[in-house]
Design a protein around this motif. Sequence first.
Motif, PDB file in Angstrom:
ATOM      1  N   LYS A 178       0.871  -1.181  -0.003  1.00  0.00           N
ATOM      2  CA  LYS A 178       0.149  -0.132  -0.073  1.00  0.00           C
ATOM      3  C   LYS A 178       0.902   1.344  -0.045  1.00  0.00           C
ATOM      4  O   LYS A 178       1.875   1.336   0.802  1.00  0.00           O
ATOM      5  CB  LYS A 178      -0.952  -0.087   1.217  1.00  0.00           C
ATOM      6  CG  LYS A 178      -2.006  -0.894   1.339  1.00  0.00           C
ATOM      7  CD  LYS A 178      -2.881  -0.990   2.610  1.00  0.00           C
ATOM      8  CE  LYS A 178      -3.922  -2.037   2.317  1.00  0.00           C
ATOM      9  NZ  LYS A 178      -4.929  -2.042   3.527  1.00  0.00           N
ATOM     10  N   ARG A 179       0.462   2.339  -0.650  1.00  0.00           N
ATOM     11  CA  ARG A 179       1.143   3.386  -0.791  1.00  0.00           C
ATOM     12  C   ARG A 179       0.515   4.648  -0.243  1.00  0.00           C
ATOM     13  O   ARG A 179      -0.710   4.883  -0.223  1.00  0.00           O
ATOM     14  CB  ARG A 179       1.613   3.844  -2.535  1.00  0.00           C
ATOM     15  CG  ARG A 179       1.836   2.587  -3.226  1.00  0.00           C
ATOM     16  CD  ARG A 179       3.329   2.279  -2.964  1.00  0.00           C
ATOM     17  NE  ARG A 179       3.735   0.979  -3.722  1.00  0.00           N
ATOM     18  CZ  ARG A 179       4.896   0.421  -3.798  1.00  0.00           C
ATOM     19  NH1 ARG A 179       5.980   1.234  -3.455  1.00  0.00           N
ATOM     20  NH2 ARG A 179       5.189  -0.650  -4.424  1.00  0.00           N
ATOM     21  N   SER A 180       1.257   5.696   0.246  1.00  0.00           N
ATOM     22  CA  SER A 180       1.023   7.071   0.797  1.00  0.00           C
ATOM     23  C   SER A 180       0.399   7.842  -0.060  1.00  0.00           C
ATOM     24  O   SER A 180       0.362   7.679  -1.436  1.00  0.00           O
ATOM     25  CB  SER A 180       2.156   7.860   1.560  1.00  0.00           C
ATOM     26  OG  SER A 180       2.932   8.352   0.430  1.00  0.00           O
ATOM     27  N   SER A 181      -0.522   8.763   0.237  1.00  0.00           N
ATOM     28  CA  SER A 181      -1.140   9.803  -0.642  1.00  0.00           C
ATOM     29  C   SER A 181      -0.094  10.399  -1.444  1.00  0.00           C
ATOM     30  O   SER A 181      -0.445  10.719  -2.680  1.00  0.00           O
ATOM     31  CB  SER A 181      -1.926  10.573   0.221  1.00  0.00           C
ATOM     32  OG  SER A 181      -1.277  11.316   1.408  1.00  0.00           O
ATOM     33  N   VAL A 182       0.966  10.758  -0.892  1.00  0.00           N
ATOM     34  CA  VAL A 182       2.119  11.547  -1.624  1.00  0.00           C
ATOM     35  C   VAL A 182       2.398  10.614  -2.610  1.00  0.00           C
ATOM     36  O   VAL A 182       2.792  11.148  -3.780  1.00  0.00           O
ATOM     37  CB  VAL A 182       3.032  12.022  -0.689  1.00  0.00           C
ATOM     38  CG1 VAL A 182       4.303  12.758  -1.630  1.00  0.00           C
ATOM     39  CG2 VAL A 182       2.685  12.917   0.250  1.00  0.00           C
ATOM     40  N   ALA A 183       2.837   9.493  -2.365  1.00  0.00           N
ATOM     41  CA  ALA A 183       3.345   8.755  -3.501  1.00  0.00           C
ATOM     42  C   ALA A 183       2.217   8.296  -4.444  1.00  0.00           C
ATOM     43  O   ALA A 183       2.523   8.474  -5.788  1.00  0.00           O
ATOM     44  CB  ALA A 183       3.692   7.121  -2.782  1.00  0.00           C
ATOM     45  N   LEU A 184       1.168   8.129  -4.412  1.00  0.00           N
ATOM     46  CA  LEU A 184      -0.122   7.948  -5.406  1.00  0.00           C
ATOM     47  C   LEU A 184      -0.324   9.242  -6.087  1.00  0.00           C
ATOM     48  O   LEU A 184      -0.253   9.277  -7.346  1.00  0.00           O
ATOM     49  CB  LEU A 184      -1.293   7.631  -4.595  1.00  0.00           C
ATOM     50  CG  LEU A 184      -1.467   6.204  -4.040  1.00  0.00           C
ATOM     51  CD1 LEU A 184      -2.856   5.986  -3.471  1.00  0.00           C
ATOM     52  CD2 LEU A 184      -1.020   5.163  -4.792  1.00  0.00           C
ATOM     53  N   LEU A 185      -0.122  10.666  -5.593  1.00  0.00           N
ATOM     54  CA  LEU A 185      -0.316  11.602  -6.334  1.00  0.00           C
ATOM     55  C   LEU A 185       0.985  11.994  -7.142  1.00  0.00           C
ATOM     56  O   LEU A 185       0.854  12.186  -8.430  1.00  0.00           O
ATOM     57  CB  LEU A 185      -0.246  12.873  -5.230  1.00  0.00           C
ATOM     58  CG  LEU A 185      -1.899  12.913  -4.500  1.00  0.00           C
ATOM     59  CD1 LEU A 185      -1.684  14.108  -3.446  1.00  0.00           C
ATOM     60  CD2 LEU A 185      -3.030  13.203  -5.524  1.00  0.00           C
ATOM     61  N   ALA A 186       2.048  11.547  -6.794  1.00  0.00           N
ATOM     62  CA  ALA A 186       3.164  11.733  -7.682  1.00  0.00           C
ATOM     63  C   ALA A 186       3.192  10.756  -8.781  1.00  0.00           C
ATOM     64  O   ALA A 186       3.589  10.833  -9.980  1.00  0.00           O
ATOM     65  CB  ALA A 186       4.438  11.308  -6.796  1.00  0.00           C
TER      66      ALA A 186
ATOM     67  N   ASP B 249       8.144  10.550  -0.100  1.00  0.00           N
ATOM     68  CA  ASP B 249       7.650   9.227  -0.826  1.00  0.00           C
ATOM     69  C   ASP B 249       7.268   9.434  -2.152  1.00  0.00           C
ATOM     70  O   ASP B 249       7.227   8.456  -2.875  1.00  0.00           O
ATOM     71  CB  ASP B 249       6.332   8.923   0.011  1.00  0.00           C
ATOM     72  CG  ASP B 249       6.589   8.175   1.053  1.00  0.00           C
ATOM     73  OD1 ASP B 249       7.676   7.945   1.590  1.00  0.00           O
ATOM     74  OD2 ASP B 249       5.537   8.141   1.956  1.00  0.00           O
ATOM     75  N   ALA B 250       7.257  10.777  -2.451  1.00  0.00           N
ATOM     76  CA  ALA B 250       7.202  11.173  -4.113  1.00  0.00           C
ATOM     77  C   ALA B 250       8.091  10.533  -4.953  1.00  0.00           C
ATOM     78  O   ALA B 250       7.937  10.123  -6.051  1.00  0.00           O
ATOM     79  CB  ALA B 250       6.843  12.798  -4.330  1.00  0.00           C
ATOM     80  N   ALA B 251       9.636  10.506  -4.215  1.00  0.00           N
ATOM     81  CA  ALA B 251      10.381   9.909  -5.104  1.00  0.00           C
ATOM     82  C   ALA B 251      10.267   8.419  -5.452  1.00  0.00           C
ATOM     83  O   ALA B 251      11.038   7.813  -6.188  1.00  0.00           O
ATOM     84  CB  ALA B 251      11.960   9.954  -4.535  1.00  0.00           C
ATOM     85  N   THR B 252       9.388   7.762  -4.743  1.00  0.00           N
ATOM     86  CA  THR B 252       9.125   6.327  -5.375  1.00  0.00           C
ATOM     87  C   THR B 252       8.115   6.058  -6.455  1.00  0.00           C
ATOM     88  O   THR B 252       7.591   4.787  -6.731  1.00  0.00           O
ATOM     89  CB  THR B 252       8.390   5.488  -3.992  1.00  0.00           C
ATOM     90  OG1 THR B 252       7.262   6.020  -3.725  1.00  0.00           O
ATOM     91  CG2 THR B 252       9.417   5.844  -2.794  1.00  0.00           C
TER      92      THR B 252
END
Length: 374
Positions: A283-291, A312-315
């Motif tokens: 499962k991914r964070s909101s930041v990761a999903l938006l990125a 997390d955006a770097a993932t």
Amino acid sequence: GGGGGGSRPAQTLSSLSETSGGLTYSGHGAWDGPAPAGDPSKPKPGTPYYVTAPPEPAFDKSKEDIDVPLGVAGAVVGRVPLIGVDAKSLATNEKLFAKVTSGDIKHIRCPAMSSENADAAFAAAKKAIDVARAKDVTLFVSGVVSVAEARDPSSFVDKALEALGITQFDLMTLEWPVLATLEDDWSRLEQLARSGKAKAIGLANASVPTIEAVCRFQGADRIKPAANVVEAHPLMAHRKLVGVCRRYGVVVIASAITGLGDQRLCEHESLRKAIDIETCGAKRSSVALLARWSAQRGVPFIIDAHSGDCADAATALDFRLTNAQKVLVDAMEPPPRQGGVRFVPKPAGIDFEWDDPFLGGVARPGLDLEKMNM
């Protein structure tokens, strides 16, 4: 004449039959057997069209694009990494700084030299550039010319280059372009490219009409914008702007991808549902999903430190949104009549007004009707 002869015997059509191709039809021309079953590969009437969910595209990190070309075919001047970071965030976030110096993030966007807290941002950017250079990591460095600097951008860019210890920006953008002075301001930016202080030039916060105006400036030696940095996220998707920019060969780079951390975006009900869905085993964070939403539509983005887990955006290149996640996140976009949600405020004291995000480009009568709630 005619009509001679005796009366004809009456025909009873229901008693007539005909056989053709193994099928028997009654005299009234209708098939007397059971209703045709139809194509067995299609769903039965009254069932959803997709009996089973469409297959998920396989994720292969080795095939992920890590950058996009900057410039049009035949005049590509570089490649913009999909993942970038705002230099002001480097000064306050150690995780982001580490990801830049390790090469996980390869684009540093520097602020306008005259902006607030610029000294700390440039100091952090220079440190990151020096550390990355020692590790043989090549970074893409972009800069900004503010409205206040637009009358004499060269002197401010010289100071920025000196502060960073480099001789050329990969990209320099004119921020908050004002239509009344646009052509003169753009001409001065073109001089930066001709003098070698910037490999490419572009715009920031430019609408469709502004992009179209700059791309139509007359003159054999005019330079078209290579990029447009603009706030873009599911609540302000800028679909029309992205499409028009691509038609002109302008790369859209998304900023404020988390809406400056605003809960209306980061805690949106649909986004929370998407977070509960596993993708690539986690499962991914909101930041990761938006990125990832930005990367999956081919739009490079800039990370800022407004969200606690911004690193997390770097993932974003380590997974892909599932079909269900993509549907949920896409559905967050407000209807055209609402025009989207902006979180980045325009600066005070300048003659800049937001354009309707659906203004310009190819006319779409159906969209106009929808905006009128018809």
